[in-house]
Design an enzyme around this catalytic site. Sequence first.
Site, PDB file in Angstrom:
ATOM      1  N   LYS A   1      -4.557  16.283  -7.577  1.00  0.00           N
ATOM      2  CA  LYS A   1      -3.438  15.014  -8.885  1.00  0.00           C
ATOM      3  C   LYS A   1      -2.676  16.720  -9.177  1.00  0.00           C
ATOM      4  CE  LYS A   1      -4.496  11.265 -10.318  1.00  0.00           C
ATOM      5  NZ  LYS A   1      -3.637   9.892 -10.096  1.00  0.00           N
TER       6      LYS A   1
ATOM      7  N   TYR B   1     -10.620  14.669  -5.840  1.00  0.00           N
ATOM      8  CA  TYR B   1      -9.545  14.052  -6.895  1.00  0.00           C
ATOM      9  C   TYR B   1      -8.761  15.227  -7.507  1.00  0.00           C
ATOM     10  CZ  TYR B   1      -8.410  11.257 -11.521  1.00  0.00           C
ATOM     11  OH  TYR B   1      -7.090  10.332 -12.243  1.00  0.00           O
TER      12      TYR B   1
ATOM     13  N   ASP C   1       0.965  -1.157   0.299  1.00  0.00           N
ATOM     14  CA  ASP C   1       0.776   0.203  -0.082  1.00  0.00           C
ATOM     15  C   ASP C   1       0.788   0.968  -0.076  1.00  0.00           C
ATOM     16  OD1 ASP C   1      -1.393   2.539   0.415  1.00  0.00           O
ATOM     17  OD2 ASP C   1      -2.259   0.928   2.314  1.00  0.00           O
TER      18      ASP C   1
END
Length: 251
Positions: free
Chosen positions: A159, A155, A62
């Site tokens: 980014k 999100y 992970d």
Amino acid sequence: MRLANKVAIVTGGGSGFGEGIAQIFAKEGAKIVVADIDGKAAERVAQAIGAEGGAARAVTADVSKDADTKRMIAEAVDGFGRLDVLVNNAGVTHLNQPLVEVTEADFDRCMNVNVKALFWAARHAVPVMRAQGGGSILTVASTAGLRPRPGLVWYNTSKGAAITATKAMAVELAPEQIRVNCLCPVAGETPLLASFMGGDTPELRAKFKASVPMGRLSTPQDIARAALFYASDDSAFITGTALEVDGGRCI
Ligand code: ADP
């Protein structure tokens, strides 16, 4: 053999873009560590590379966890003797929904996998690359970090942070010949697609494709070919860039 004698780690290498990157790197001669939170997927890709005559090891990791990332880097160094290329490809998104409805758990997951993982990876990979005299770090960001679509605010934010982290790391690490770049793909046919489209119907797909000037989604090969350029010495003097792999400026 553009990656002969190189060792590369591809995170999220068990599917989608990461699988495509791992495959093309192996064909070009690199030894690959396929790292994924889904250990079975990583194993499948590593075995497929081995069956084609390549060298690959699978690691269940992970990437948002320090200990896992440390183990992943050690797998490259202990197993293959060095680390030349690190591809931070593992990524997650949250449900397509109004920003005030995104849960704190989804927000944290997005930031931890898309941003914090870059912190852990750099902390463990940079000392190795420094000792070797250089290396290439490539992050798979997204067009979402440049031109956000609605419904994916956190999100998009993650980014955008990945793109800025790329540029910030690049200027700091350039004197050590460690190059840091990122790709900004438009979405491909992967499990993340439904989130980008806000569902998955033929109408939504047609609308999404129509928003890309070249009229199609990205493929793992599109992303992998661009990744190969950054991993190889063809890009030896290029650092701090964000390359859009998106079929033309999509909105
Ligand atoms: P895409 O290829 O479009 O980025 P996918 O969903 O096909 O989308 O691939 C993302 C990959 O990243 C999957 O294989 C997934 O298991 C992996 N992944 C997601 N979260 C983590 C994480 N925390 N650590 C490592 N791998 C992860």
